[in-house]
Design an enzyme around this catalytic site. Structure first.
Site, short mmCIF file in Angstrom:
data_model
loop_
_atom_site.label_atom_id
_atom_site.label_comp_id
_atom_site.label_asym_id
_atom_site.label_seq_id
_atom_site.Cartn_x
_atom_site.Cartn_y
_atom_site.Cartn_z
N LYS A 52 -10.48 -1.03 43.39
CA LYS A 52 -11.02 -1.93 42.46
C LYS A 52 -10.44 -3.21 42.66
CE LYS A 52 -12.00 1.91 39.50
NZ LYS A 52 -11.75 3.02 38.38
N GLN A 96 -7.97 3.77 33.46
CA GLN A 96 -8.11 4.78 34.54
C GLN A 96 -7.84 6.13 33.87
OE1 GLN A 96 -9.27 4.04 37.96
NE2 GLN A 96 -9.49 6.16 37.63
N ASP A 119 -16.37 -0.22 31.84
CA ASP A 119 -16.60 1.33 32.15
C ASP A 119 -17.88 1.86 31.42
OD1 ASP A 119 -15.24 2.33 34.25
OD2 ASP A 119 -13.65 2.90 33.29
#
Ligand code: NAD
Length: 288
Positions: A52, A96, A119
């Site tokens: 990322k 995460q 997300d």
């Protein structure tokens, strides 16, 4: 032989388009920023976070990774999320997953303000997807849709079968396919006679987490087969689809690696750029 739905090629095209949007924001005096919170030292998570960071670098997005120890408490984690919610340099915040087991994922995700939830896991964004309102769409499902559309796979009126009912892949991708007017079936670990369902599918999405789970006899000739799985076998990454046998039957197929995973990162970048664009008013001036 099936047409390859090549995530590398599609992602490269999309990244080039995103770079222009990041540059336009910069010209308007805005740097785009993404904050990633990584708790503990899960090796797979380290790889994802690194990838990322690389994608951000490619686009000129400011990326900050906050590495917290595995013993971080819920309160400490939520305090960091709060701090990033208020940090105007950061357009997107990503926690995460998976978090260490003592932490409450749902509570942590709910702390991120929905506008920065790149997300798309916040309950508000999930709810918007399920009620047909505009919001942030989760990256993997969004990437799958992008891939199917870019490859010209017909969707309207087609039978779509999704194997897997997770909140991050199975359920949201089913909803996106429904929005495209597919007739959607969601299969899962308790589904009776799975192959009877998959063999009807014009579009088959495998999000199971079992290596080479989908075999040629489960696939309708000409179907578009999307492999979401990331499984590590003998140090190699393999998907949920037995690529070698299925590509002989399918009309379209996505590889692993180089398929959905590439699209996922790309869509994370897109969601971050969109979040930055959303805080500019019509004159290109930041509204907060
Ligand atoms: P998950 O473990 O939350 O869900 C797996 C689903 O598979 C469950 O809903 C379960 O009901 C179903 N399942 C399990 N065994 C089954 C069986 N025998 N028959 C039918 N269904 C069965 O996993 P997830 O988070 O949805 O991820 C699925 C896979 O996709 C994993 O390999 C994961 O690593 C991968 N993944 C990839 C990306 C990407 O960017 N490419 C993103 C997220 C997840």
């Amino acid at each position: 032989m099936a047409i390859l739905m090549d995530g590398k090629v599609l992602a490269a095209e999309q990244m080039a388009a995103l770079k222009k949007r990041v540059d336009a924001l910069k010209a308007a005096g805005r740097t785009v920023g993404l904050a990633v919170i990584l708790v503990g030292d899960d090796p797979a998570s380290q790889v994802y976070v690194r990838n990322k960071g690389k994608a951000c670098e490619e686009l000129g997005i400011l990326s900050e990774t906050l590495r917290l120890p595995a013993e971080t408490t819920q309160e400490e984690l939520e305090a960091e999320i709060d701090r990033l919610n208020r940090d105007s340099r950061m357009d997107g915040i990503l926690v995460q997953l998976p978090l260490p087991r003592h932490l409450d994922e749902a509570k942590a995700l709910a702390k991120i303000i929905p506008e920065k939830d790149v997300d798309g896991f916040h309950i508000e964004n999930a709810g918007k997807l399920f009620t047909g309102q505009p919001g942030v769409v989760a990256c993997t499902p969004k990437g799958i849709l992008h891939m199917l559309k870019a490859c010209g796979v017909p969707m309207k009126g087609k039978e779509a079968v999704v194997i897997g009912r997770s909140n991050i892949v199975g359920k949201p991708v089913a909803m996106l396919l429904l929005n495209e007017n597919c007739t959607v079936t969601i299969c899962h670990s308790r589904t009776a006679d799975l192959a009877a369902h998959t063999r009807r599918a014009d579009i088959l999405v495998a999000a199971v987490g079992k290596p080479k789970f989908v075999t040629a006899d489960m696939v309708k000739p000409g179907a578009a087969v999307v492999d979401v799985g990331i499984n590590r076998v003998d140090g190699k990454v393999v998907g949920d689809v037995d690529f070698d046998s299925v590509e002989k039957v399918a009309g379209y197929i996505s590889p692993v690696p180089g398929g959905v995973g590439k699209m996922t990162i790309c869509m994370l970048m897109e969601n971050t750029v969109e979040a930055a664009e959303n805080v500019l008013d019509a004159d290109g001036i930041r509204t907060e």
